[in-house]
Design a protein around this motif. Structure first.
Motif, mmCIF file in Angstrom:
data_model
loop_
_atom_site.group_PDB
_atom_site.id
_atom_site.type_symbol
_atom_site.label_atom_id
_atom_site.label_comp_id
_atom_site.label_asym_id
_atom_site.label_seq_id
_atom_site.Cartn_x
_atom_site.Cartn_y
_atom_site.Cartn_z
ATOM 1 N N THR A 276 0.824 -1.207 0.000
ATOM 2 C CA THR A 276 0.000 0.000 0.000
ATOM 3 C C THR A 276 0.857 1.254 0.000
ATOM 4 O O THR A 276 1.993 1.255 0.469
ATOM 5 N N GLU A 327 -7.499 -1.348 0.513
ATOM 6 C CA GLU A 327 -8.157 -0.640 1.605
ATOM 7 C C GLU A 327 -9.059 -1.594 2.386
ATOM 8 O O GLU A 327 -9.138 -1.516 3.608
ATOM 9 N N LYS A 330 -7.073 -3.710 4.832
ATOM 10 C CA LYS A 330 -6.653 -3.027 6.066
ATOM 11 C C LYS A 330 -7.779 -2.981 7.102
ATOM 12 O O LYS A 330 -7.538 -2.894 8.296
#
Length: 332
Positions: A276, A327, A330
């Motif tokens: 990321t 995303e 996470k």
């Protein structure tokens, strides 16, 4: 009538809930292993479209074609883990390829050394601009991308540098075989293994994660963050230059436009692999998976006779989806 007591939520209840089939978070598993599933789906579709897809010749051709971007992507992984970006790598590939081709008459060792030195020098400049001048990595490497590409055109005069009568030693790195396996594939596997080992088992590798996750905390724990960043950009520059050496060896020509858009392909592979932009999360293994997805996807699209322009559109969509999935990971 006796009042029923509410259910007690204790450790036992939690364990029972966790062991219940209903508590399995299938969505989380799908998101976590989405890149693996994507690669498997691509392979299945490709095998249906062409009975020759799984032939050793086709597989090795696809892998050899992916090695140059793959080498660049390994360096890009280090940079993005460090919470940076390197937009100059494509231009460094072109510069190294041009220098390697022009010095080929001195032998592969001399030619490759000069090509690698150019990547090291400009990678060092990137690191110094970011740490010394405090420029944002995007701005510093964007400037280097333009500068290095201009340097290639000035050096070559806008024309290809053709290697006249290349020796077997010169061509071996890009076009040779060891048994049935192309040499570039073996070289890429070696770079992958070393890069992964460094990240996992060395102090320098752990400091890359630390600086990327929280630079201030890394400084307080005694890590020289500036030196760490400089080394990361030097590694990225050297690996980009090495990809240029492989390119010159394979094509026996140094093209002014060599390596164009390699930076975007490398970034795409890194993001698809789960690293990321927030820094500190990801791995070289994931990047290699991303390279394989892009390589085999391109092979499938070619089998379907999809135009290169449409492939670019799809690649843009894939990058966005990779960031979205990252995303989600996470949050799980």
């Amino acid at each position: 009538m006796t009042e029923q007591s509410p259910p007690i939520a204790g450790p036992g209840a939690g364990a029972a809930s966790a062991s219940s089939p209903r508590s399995v978070n299938w969505t989380g598993y799908l998101v976590q292993y989405s890149n693996v599933l994507a690669l498997v789906a691509i392979l299945v579709v490709a095998s249906i479209l062409s009975p020759y897809f799984f032939s050793s010749r086709n597989i090795f051709n696809v892998l050899r074609g992916a090695t140059m971007v793959g080498i660049v992507a390994v360096g890009m992984t280090y940079v993005i883990l460090n919470r940076g970006i390197d937009l100059s790598v494509g231009s460094l590939v072109g510069l190294s390829a041009a220098l390697t081709a022009s010095f080929a008459h001195h032998g592969i060792l001399v030619a490759a050394s000069i090509g690698l030195a150019s990547g090291l020098a400009l990678g060092l400049v990137n690191g110094l601009m970011i740490t010394g001048l405090r420029l944002q990595p995007f701005i510093a490497t964007l400037g280097m991308m333009i500068f290095a590409r201009g340097l290639v055109f000035v050096y070559t005069g806008g024309s290809n540098i053709v290697v006249e009568s290349p020796t077997d030693a010169f061509s071996f790195l890009g076009s040779g075989y060891i048994g049935p396996i192309p040499v570039p594939v073996i070289v890429f596997i070696a770079i992958w293994a070393v890069a992964a080992w460094v990240l996992r088992y060395t102090v320098f590798g752990r400091s890359i994660y630390a600086v990327g996750a929280n630079e201030e905390a890394a400084r307080l724990s005694g890590i020289n963050a500036d030196r760490n960043k400089i080394l990361v950009y030097c590694i990225s520059g050297v690996l980009a230059a090495f990809a240029g050496v492989v390119m010159a060896s394979r094509l026996t020509v140094g093209e002014p436009n060599g390596g164009t858009l390699y930076e975007l392909d490398a970034i795409a592979a890194v993001l698809i692999g789960g690293t990321t932009f927030d820094g500190g999360v990801g791995s070289v293994h994931g990047t290699v998976l991303g390279i394989l997805i892009l390589a085999f996807l391109s092979n499938v699209l070619n089998l379907l006779n999809i135009s290169p322009y449409s492939q670019m559109l799809l690649k843009g969509v894939i990058i966005v989806l990779a960031v979205v999935v990252s995303e989600w990971r996470k949050r799980k």
